[in-house]
Design a protein around this motif. Structure first.
Motif, PDB file in Angstrom:
ATOM      1  N   LEU A  45       0.861  -1.178   0.000  1.00 48.64           N
ATOM      2  CA  LEU A  45       0.000   0.000   0.000  1.00 48.64           C
ATOM      3  C   LEU A  45       0.896   1.225   0.000  1.00 48.64           C
ATOM      4  O   LEU A  45       1.667   1.442   0.932  1.00 48.64           O
ATOM      5  N   THR A  46       0.793   2.016  -1.061  1.00 46.28           N
ATOM      6  CA  THR A  46       1.715   3.128  -1.256  1.00 46.28           C
ATOM      7  C   THR A  46       0.982   4.372  -1.740  1.00 46.28           C
ATOM      8  O   THR A  46      -0.054   4.262  -2.398  1.00 46.28           O
ATOM      9  N   PRO A  47       1.507   5.553  -1.431  1.00 41.79           N
ATOM     10  CA  PRO A  47       0.929   6.778  -1.994  1.00 41.79           C
ATOM     11  C   PRO A  47       1.421   7.043  -3.418  1.00 41.79           C
ATOM     12  O   PRO A  47       0.994   7.999  -4.057  1.00 41.79           O
ATOM     13  N   GLU A  48       2.299   6.199  -3.934  1.00 50.57           N
ATOM     14  CA  GLU A  48       2.879   6.377  -5.264  1.00 50.57           C
ATOM     15  C   GLU A  48       2.121   5.559  -6.301  1.00 50.57           C
ATOM     16  O   GLU A  48       1.987   4.349  -6.157  1.00 50.57           O
ATOM     17  N   ALA A  49       1.670   6.213  -7.351  1.00 55.80           N
ATOM     18  CA  ALA A  49       0.986   5.528  -8.450  1.00 55.80           C
ATOM     19  C   ALA A  49       2.006   5.010  -9.448  1.00 55.80           C
ATOM     20  O   ALA A  49       3.071   5.611  -9.623  1.00 55.80           O
ATOM     21  N   GLU A  50       1.664   3.909 -10.102  1.00 56.34           N
ATOM     22  CA  GLU A  50       2.513   3.439 -11.192  1.00 56.34           C
ATOM     23  C   GLU A  50       2.445   4.453 -12.320  1.00 56.34           C
ATOM     24  O   GLU A  50       1.367   4.930 -12.682  1.00 56.34           O
ATOM     25  N   GLU A  51       3.593   4.770 -12.860  1.00 55.73           N
ATOM     26  CA  GLU A  51       3.675   5.794 -13.906  1.00 55.73           C
ATOM     27  C   GLU A  51       2.847   5.421 -15.132  1.00 55.73           C
ATOM     28  O   GLU A  51       2.821   4.272 -15.562  1.00 55.73           O
ATOM     29  N   GLY A  52       2.154   6.423 -15.666  1.00 59.85           N
ATOM     30  CA  GLY A  52       1.442   6.258 -16.916  1.00 59.85           C
ATOM     31  C   GLY A  52       0.040   5.704 -16.820  1.00 59.85           C
ATOM     32  O   GLY A  52      -0.606   5.492 -17.856  1.00 59.85           O
TER      33      GLY A  52
ATOM     34  N   ASN B 290      -1.115  -2.734  -4.295  1.00 58.19           N
ATOM     35  CA  ASN B 290      -0.325  -3.565  -5.203  1.00 58.19           C
ATOM     36  C   ASN B 290      -0.077  -4.920  -4.558  1.00 58.19           C
ATOM     37  O   ASN B 290      -0.014  -5.032  -3.340  1.00 58.19           O
ATOM     38  N   LYS B 291       0.103  -5.911  -5.385  1.00 54.64           N
ATOM     39  CA  LYS B 291       0.580  -7.233  -4.969  1.00 54.64           C
ATOM     40  C   LYS B 291      -0.206  -7.842  -3.805  1.00 54.64           C
ATOM     41  O   LYS B 291       0.374  -8.484  -2.925  1.00 54.64           O
ATOM     42  N   LEU B 292      -1.516  -7.671  -3.796  1.00 59.14           N
ATOM     43  CA  LEU B 292      -2.355  -8.334  -2.795  1.00 59.14           C
ATOM     44  C   LEU B 292      -2.326  -9.832  -3.082  1.00 59.14           C
ATOM     45  O   LEU B 292      -2.675 -10.266  -4.174  1.00 59.14           O
TER      46      LEU B 292
END
Length: 188
Positions: free
Chosen positions: A66-73, A88-90
């Motif tokens: 769980l991150t505040p960063e989105a995958e680019e694009g 991600n990656k659950l």
């Protein structure tokens, strides 16, 4: 069950956990996660404090990033201007399948995102995995769009471009939460 931050010494266990999930997905006819995940990238996210593990006794029952960063694009500038956290990656161990552990982890993530002042809990899912997409819809996510154009790395089709979101909100998830309070997000 309790949820804790992953530690660098958990790296090999988490890589094996992902391999188990990839084998199960392959049995279902999906190519999701068929390429090994780079250990150095997983270690970096562990060190960043964004990887969490659900323990049942001493065994790992599930993991989530769980991150505040989105995958680019994937997300538009307007969407990125709204405070959000990204799943991600659950992954749920096959030994714990069918117990709504994934749903509870999504609830935990939504609650954590809310406590971080996020408006949205967002994710991207494997573009060709309709079963997974249906699962997220059943968990209250709304499909935003599917991104299909090639990625910058290899020019091939984007394999994880099915985008969905649900409102971040407080919810009872039932885990003993042994994670530090999330940092508060600001408007971008």
């Amino acid at each position: 069950m309790r949820i804790i931050p992953a530690q660098p010494e958990d790296l090999s266990q988490l890589l094996a956990f992902r391999e188990e999930a990839a084998a199960w997905l392959s049995e279902l006819g999906s190519d999701q996660w068929s390429r090994p995940y780079p250990a150095d990238r997983l270690l970096a996210t562990i060190k960043a404090g964004t990887v969490f593990m659900v323990l049942d006794g001493q065994g790992t029952a599930a993991t989530i990033t769980l991150t505040p960063e989105a995958e680019e694009g994937l997300w538009t500038d307007d969407e990125l201007s709204e405070p959000s956290m990204f799943v991600n990656k659950l992954t749920v161990a096959r030994t714990h399948a069918g117990r709504n552990l994934g749903g509870r982890l999504l609830d935990w993530a939504g609650d954590r995102a809310h406590r971080a002042s996020a408006k949205w809990l967002r994710l991207d899912a494997w573009t060709t995995n309709g079963r997974l997409q249906d699962y997220y819809l059943s968990q209250g996510f709304v499909h935003v769009r599917t991104v299909l154009e090639g990625d910058a790395v290899n020019g091939g089709p984007r394999v994880s471009g099915w985008l969905a979101q649900r409102a971040a909100q407080p919810v009872e998830h039932g885990f003993a939460d042994h994670t530090p309070a999330p940092p508060r997000l600001g408007r971008l």
